[in-house]
Design a protein around this motif. Structure first.
Motif, mmCIF file in Angstrom:
data_model
loop_
_atom_site.group_PDB
_atom_site.id
_atom_site.type_symbol
_atom_site.label_atom_id
_atom_site.label_comp_id
_atom_site.label_asym_id
_atom_site.label_seq_id
_atom_site.Cartn_x
_atom_site.Cartn_y
_atom_site.Cartn_z
ATOM 1 N N GLU A 126 -4.907 4.494 15.739
ATOM 2 C CA GLU A 126 -4.126 4.861 14.560
ATOM 3 C C GLU A 126 -3.345 3.657 14.040
ATOM 4 O OE1 GLU A 126 -3.218 9.596 15.405
ATOM 5 O OE2 GLU A 126 -1.580 8.163 15.238
ATOM 6 N N LEU A 127 -3.365 3.488 12.733
ATOM 7 C CA LEU A 127 -2.627 2.417 12.080
ATOM 8 C C LEU A 127 -1.709 3.027 11.035
ATOM 9 C CD1 LEU A 127 -5.561 -0.113 11.465
ATOM 10 C CD2 LEU A 127 -3.916 -0.142 13.351
ATOM 11 N N SER A 128 -0.485 2.526 10.970
ATOM 12 C CA SER A 128 0.421 3.009 9.932
ATOM 13 C C SER A 128 -0.117 2.592 8.571
ATOM 14 C CB SER A 128 1.826 2.442 10.149
ATOM 15 O OG SER A 128 1.801 1.034 10.152
ATOM 16 N N ILE A 129 0.245 3.348 7.569
ATOM 17 C CA ILE A 129 -0.318 3.132 6.246
ATOM 18 C C ILE A 129 0.815 2.980 5.230
ATOM 19 C CG2 ILE A 129 -0.555 5.606 5.762
ATOM 20 C CD1 ILE A 129 -3.232 4.905 4.408
ATOM 21 N N THR A 130 0.710 1.988 4.382
ATOM 22 C CA THR A 130 1.742 1.733 3.371
ATOM 23 C C THR A 130 1.407 2.455 2.079
ATOM 24 O OG1 THR A 130 0.631 -0.233 2.510
ATOM 25 C CG2 THR A 130 2.134 -0.545 4.377
ATOM 26 N N ALA A 131 2.372 2.472 1.186
ATOM 27 C CA ALA A 131 2.167 3.135 -0.109
ATOM 28 C C ALA A 131 1.014 2.509 -0.879
ATOM 29 C CB ALA A 131 3.456 3.065 -0.931
ATOM 30 N N GLU A 132 0.884 1.185 -0.777
ATOM 31 C CA GLU A 132 -0.175 0.483 -1.501
ATOM 32 C C GLU A 132 -1.557 0.813 -0.942
ATOM 33 O OE1 GLU A 132 2.465 -0.964 -0.146
ATOM 34 O OE2 GLU A 132 3.651 -1.255 -1.976
ATOM 35 N N MET A 133 -1.616 1.187 0.331
ATOM 36 C CA MET A 133 -2.902 1.441 0.983
ATOM 37 C C MET A 133 -3.384 2.871 0.797
ATOM 38 S SD MET A 133 -1.746 -0.561 4.459
ATOM 39 C CE MET A 133 -3.135 -0.070 5.471
ATOM 40 N N LEU A 134 -2.502 3.738 0.333
ATOM 41 C CA LEU A 134 -2.838 5.161 0.255
ATOM 42 C C LEU A 134 -4.019 5.435 -0.661
ATOM 43 C CD1 LEU A 134 0.689 6.833 0.134
ATOM 44 C CD2 LEU A 134 -1.041 7.146 1.906
ATOM 45 N N THR A 135 -4.177 4.646 -1.703
ATOM 46 C CA THR A 135 -5.251 4.887 -2.669
ATOM 47 C C THR A 135 -6.566 4.233 -2.249
ATOM 48 O OG1 THR A 135 -4.572 2.945 -3.961
ATOM 49 C CG2 THR A 135 -3.608 5.078 -4.573
ATOM 50 N N GLU A 136 -6.544 3.440 -1.169
ATOM 51 C CA GLU A 136 -7.719 2.657 -0.806
ATOM 52 C C GLU A 136 -8.359 3.077 0.509
ATOM 53 O OE1 GLU A 136 -6.403 -1.348 -0.688
ATOM 54 O OE2 GLU A 136 -5.734 -1.401 -2.780
ATOM 55 N N LEU A 137 -7.545 3.575 1.443
ATOM 56 C CA LEU A 137 -8.047 3.825 2.795
ATOM 57 C C LEU A 137 -8.167 5.313 3.090
ATOM 58 C CD1 LEU A 137 -6.007 1.151 4.788
ATOM 59 C CD2 LEU A 137 -8.386 1.012 4.022
ATOM 60 N N PRO A 138 -9.078 5.674 3.997
ATOM 61 C CA PRO A 138 -9.197 7.078 4.408
ATOM 62 C C PRO A 138 -7.956 7.517 5.178
ATOM 63 C CG PRO A 138 -10.594 5.685 5.769
ATOM 64 C CD PRO A 138 -10.094 4.813 4.659
ATOM 65 N N LEU A 139 -7.542 8.744 4.968
ATOM 66 C CA LEU A 139 -6.310 9.268 5.545
ATOM 67 C C LEU A 139 -6.630 10.259 6.665
ATOM 68 C CD1 LEU A 139 -4.467 10.031 2.180
ATOM 69 C CD2 LEU A 139 -4.472 7.883 3.484
ATOM 70 N N SER A 140 -5.832 10.216 7.707
ATOM 71 C CA SER A 140 -5.984 11.132 8.833
ATOM 72 C C SER A 140 -4.614 11.653 9.237
ATOM 73 C CB SER A 140 -6.632 10.430 10.035
ATOM 74 O OG SER A 140 -7.946 10.007 9.740
ATOM 75 N N LEU A 141 -4.606 12.814 9.848
ATOM 76 C CA LEU A 141 -3.384 13.351 10.427
ATOM 77 C C LEU A 141 -3.185 12.701 11.788
ATOM 78 C CD1 LEU A 141 -1.166 15.571 9.881
ATOM 79 C CD2 LEU A 141 -2.506 17.045 11.391
ATOM 80 N N SER A 142 -1.993 12.187 12.041
ATOM 81 C CA SER A 142 -1.720 11.539 13.320
ATOM 82 C C SER A 142 -1.912 12.513 14.470
ATOM 83 C CB SER A 142 -0.287 10.998 13.336
ATOM 84 O OG SER A 142 0.061 10.532 14.629
ATOM 85 N N VAL A 143 -2.355 11.985 15.593
ATOM 86 C CA VAL A 143 -2.498 12.812 16.785
ATOM 87 C C VAL A 143 -1.139 13.313 17.250
ATOM 88 C CG1 VAL A 143 -2.289 10.926 18.467
ATOM 89 C CG2 VAL A 143 -3.673 12.926 19.018
#
Length: 259
Positions: A126-143
């Motif tokens: 799991e990698l933290s995600i920034t506001a800028e990355m939200l539109t580019e990367l696939p999103l997952s619910l943290s374990v």
């Protein structure tokens, strides 16, 4: 009697002292063994469900734990998982009695989630995600997060407040562990609960997938309105560590971008 039969008779008596004593064992000795096992189980269950326990008399609570101890075939030898086995017992085997509260299972599950989230192992991918990355990367619910829903106002239940009927609208929560390893119960509005549920079911999805799905659920709203509102919501969830991206997904996304 072979060793397996001896071991089985020992376990049978530990569960239920009305059964015959194992060969070669005295009543005094078996009583000590049984009290040790039962007190361990009682301690773990009582510690995991303090609010539920407070709603019972000592006698009624011991009777409930005794029934769990005697009749339920636990699938795990790990003590910390005994509370999960107790939930399974209530859901599948226990027959309620007059003094059991109608919200018994929901309250127990609500309390169990705190222990579960507190002890679940981190996912190193799991990698933290920034506001800028939200539109580019696939999103997952943290374990370290889970989404749940209840029909009773479980977060406020106490000795002095015990609802007798379910609420007209369900209560949705995200239970998560923050960076300080504190377990947080975050009550969700319906839209946030739906979005997190969609992310959880999809396992990994893009913001564009969420917007397309929302447009089918809320056709009266414009894509821009949905996109802006959803993005703001996801930013808040990302800041709390509830949503993240996965290292493998990030690598795959980079490869796809290059191509």
């Amino acid at each position: 009697m072979n060793f397996i039969d001896t071991q089985q008779s020992f376990m049978d008596y530990i569960r239920d002292p009305s059964r015959p004593l194992p060969d070669g064992m005295t009543l005094e000795r078996m009583t000590v063994y049984r009290e040790l096992f039962f007190n361990n189980i009682n301690g773990f269950v009582s510690g995991a469900f303090p609010v539920l326990k407070s709603l019972y008399t000592d006698e009624a609570w011991l009777k409930l734990i005794q029934q769990f101890f005697v009749s339920f075939d636990c699938k795990t030898p790990i003590f910390i998982e005994i509370s999960q086995e107790f939930i399974a017992f209530l859901q599948t085997q226990y027959q309620t009695v007059d003094y059991d509260p109608p919200f018994m299972i929901e309250l127990a599950h609500y309390e169990w989630l705190e222990l579960y989230i507190a002890t679940v192992f981190d996912n190193e991918k799991e990698l933290s995600i920034t506001a800028e990355m939200l539109t580019e990367l696939p999103l997952s619910l943290s374990v370290k997060a889970t989404v749940t829903q209840y029909h009773y106002d479980v977060q406020h239940i106490s000795v002095n407040y015990q609802p007798t009927e379910p609420s007209e609208q369900p209560y949705s929560f995200c239970v998560y562990r923050d960076e300080a390893d504190e377990v947080i119960f975050l009550q969700l509005n319906p839209l946030t609960a739906q979005v997190l549920g969609f992310i959880c079911q999809s396992q990994a999805c893009y913001l564009s997938d969420i917007i397309v799905w929302l447009q089918t659920s809320y056709p009266q709203m414009s894509a821009e309105t949905l996109s802006n509102g959803c993005l703001q919501m996801l930013q808040q969830l990302a800041e709390k560590g509830i949503i993240c991206t996965l290292a493998d997904a990030q690598q795959n996304n980079s490869k796809h971008t290059v191509i």
